[in-house]
Enzyme design. Structure first.
Site, mmCIF file in Angstrom:
data_model
loop_
_atom_site.group_PDB
_atom_site.id
_atom_site.type_symbol
_atom_site.label_atom_id
_atom_site.label_comp_id
_atom_site.label_asym_id
_atom_site.label_seq_id
_atom_site.Cartn_x
_atom_site.Cartn_y
_atom_site.Cartn_z
ATOM 1 N N LYS A 31 33.259 -40.015 41.402
ATOM 2 C CA LYS A 31 32.544 -39.280 40.355
ATOM 3 C C LYS A 31 32.845 -39.958 39.027
ATOM 4 O O LYS A 31 33.991 -39.998 38.570
ATOM 5 C CB LYS A 31 32.986 -37.826 40.328
ATOM 6 N N LYS A 71 28.517 -40.068 42.688
ATOM 7 C CA LYS A 71 27.836 -39.306 41.644
ATOM 8 C C LYS A 71 28.087 -39.949 40.289
ATOM 9 O O LYS A 71 29.240 -40.272 40.011
ATOM 10 C CB LYS A 71 28.394 -37.885 41.664
HETATM 11 C C1 PBG Z 1 31.776 -30.004 37.380
HETATM 12 C C2 PBG Z 1 30.516 -30.711 37.649
HETATM 13 C C3 PBG Z 1 29.666 -31.436 36.786
HETATM 14 C C4 PBG Z 1 28.551 -31.775 37.530
HETATM 15 C C5 PBG Z 1 28.746 -31.317 38.812
HETATM 16 N N1 PBG Z 1 29.968 -30.681 38.884
HETATM 17 C C6 PBG Z 1 29.770 -31.717 35.347
HETATM 18 C C7 PBG Z 1 30.822 -32.564 34.810
HETATM 19 O O1 PBG Z 1 31.645 -33.140 35.538
HETATM 20 O O2 PBG Z 1 30.868 -32.650 33.592
HETATM 21 C C8 PBG Z 1 27.339 -32.521 37.010
HETATM 22 C C9 PBG Z 1 26.088 -32.287 37.790
HETATM 23 C C10 PBG Z 1 24.837 -32.693 37.112
HETATM 24 O O3 PBG Z 1 24.816 -33.313 36.026
HETATM 25 O O4 PBG Z 1 23.775 -32.398 37.685
HETATM 26 N N2 PBG Z 1 32.868 -30.779 37.062
#
Ligand code: PBG
Length: 328
Positions: A198, A251
């Protein structure tokens, strides 16, 4: 003879008709691969459009059944839940509440659509007053004191009936902590979908409006991955696999297709890709202006995830794409 044949390559032969193209198609999009993210908000009677994500809504639990029926009716097998709690605090305690908004939503979905796979996001950022994904100690997000909270949150989701828990806080050791927590609580059968690779990304912008989860100070670069790194992504995946992840994820999606491909080659586990909010909203914005054909463009980009090697595509376009694919 050989030379002559080489000169006569006719790759267009198999593109001539729709039937021929279909026959030799290497990757096929299927609604059965989609996961639809849903935002559930504390309260009642709420069905609030999200400005930065046209077509997406925040639902209160009482408004969920109708939405769930539509999703299940389209043949989408799974939803991914995010919660907007009643109130936030320093430690995100709302996340661990067995009567919290996500826990209520899980129970409601379980009864509305027993076969729908319910996946829950396990992260504190929607529940902390400071908006970070873990506990703050000495001005920084403290890894190890966050782990038990993530484990308890996952157990609470499993207790409410979640089919899969998906840790996204990017704390080291979170998959291990959650696996131990689930096993100790009698949920050895609950799989973990790890948000392994991520990246710290500007593509999460619209989501943070939707989930009201923007960090109130600093940013997430101290725990989410640095975008230029692909070898490190493979180390994150290896770490999560070693800790007991059942599925892994990359992601965002579109700007990281090379990471998806590398991940595909590095693991035999089911691989998910998250087509995140910014990717969705860019398409919507361009389509609203009439600059692109939304249907063709979306199906093309969702297919790119499959071609890159993803098994599962988490996308806000799931409902529309499912309709387009079945021609309904
Ligand atoms: C929670 C989380 C996020 C997303 C999914 N889970 C935001 C972040 O990490 O700031 C982003 C999902 C999206 O942009 O569609 N941590």
């Amino acid at each position: 003879m050989t030379r002559e044949l080489q000169g006569n390559w006719r790759l267009r032969r198999l593109r001539r008709t729709a039937g021929l193209r279909r026959l030799v198609r290497e990757h096929e999009l299927d609604a059965g691969d989609f996961v639809y993210p849903l935002f559930v908000q504390a309260g009642s009677g709420i069905n609030a459009p999200i400005d930065a994500m046209p077509g997406q809504f925040r639902y209160s639990v009482d408004r969920l059944p109708e939405e769930i029926a539509e999703i299940a009716g389209l043949g989408i097998p799974a939803v991914l839940l995010f919660g907007l709690p009643e109130s936030k605090d320093e430690t995100g305690s709302g996340a661990l509440d067995d009567g919290g908004v996500v826990q209520d939503a899980i129970r409601s979905i379980r009864s509305a659509a027993p076969d729908l796979v319910v996946i829950t996001d396990v992260c504190l950022c929607e529940y902390t007053s400071h908006g970070h994904c873990g506990i703050i100690r000495g001005g920084d997000v403290d890894n190890d004191s966050t782990l038990p909270l993530l484990a308890d949150m996952a157990v609470s989701h499993a207790r409410a009936g979640a089919d899969i828990v998906a840790p996204s806080a990017m704390m080291d050791g979170q998959v291990h902590a959650i696996r131990c927590g689930l096993d100790a609580a009698g949920f050895a059968q609950t799989p973990i979908m790890a948000y392994s690779a991520k990246f710290a990304s500007a593509f999460y912008g619209p989501f943070r409006e939707a989930a009201d989860s923007a960090p109130q100070f600093g940013n997430r670069r101290g725990y989410q991955m640095d975008s230029p790194n692909v070898r490190e992504a493979l180390r994150e995946i290896a770490a999560d696999v070693a800790q007991g992840a059942d599925l892994v994820m990359v992601k965002p999606g579109l700007p990281y297709l090379d990471v998806v491909r590398a991940a595909r080659e590095a693991t035999d586990l089911p691989l998910a890709v998250y087509n995140v909010s910014g990717e969705y909203s860019m398409v919507k914005a361009a389509a609203e202006r009439g600059w692109v054909d939304e249907r063709a463009l979306t199906l093309e980009l969702l297919t790119a995830f499959k071609r890159a090697g993803a098994d599962i595509v988490i996308t806000y376009h799931a409902k529309e794409a499912a309709r387009w694919l079945t021609g309904s």
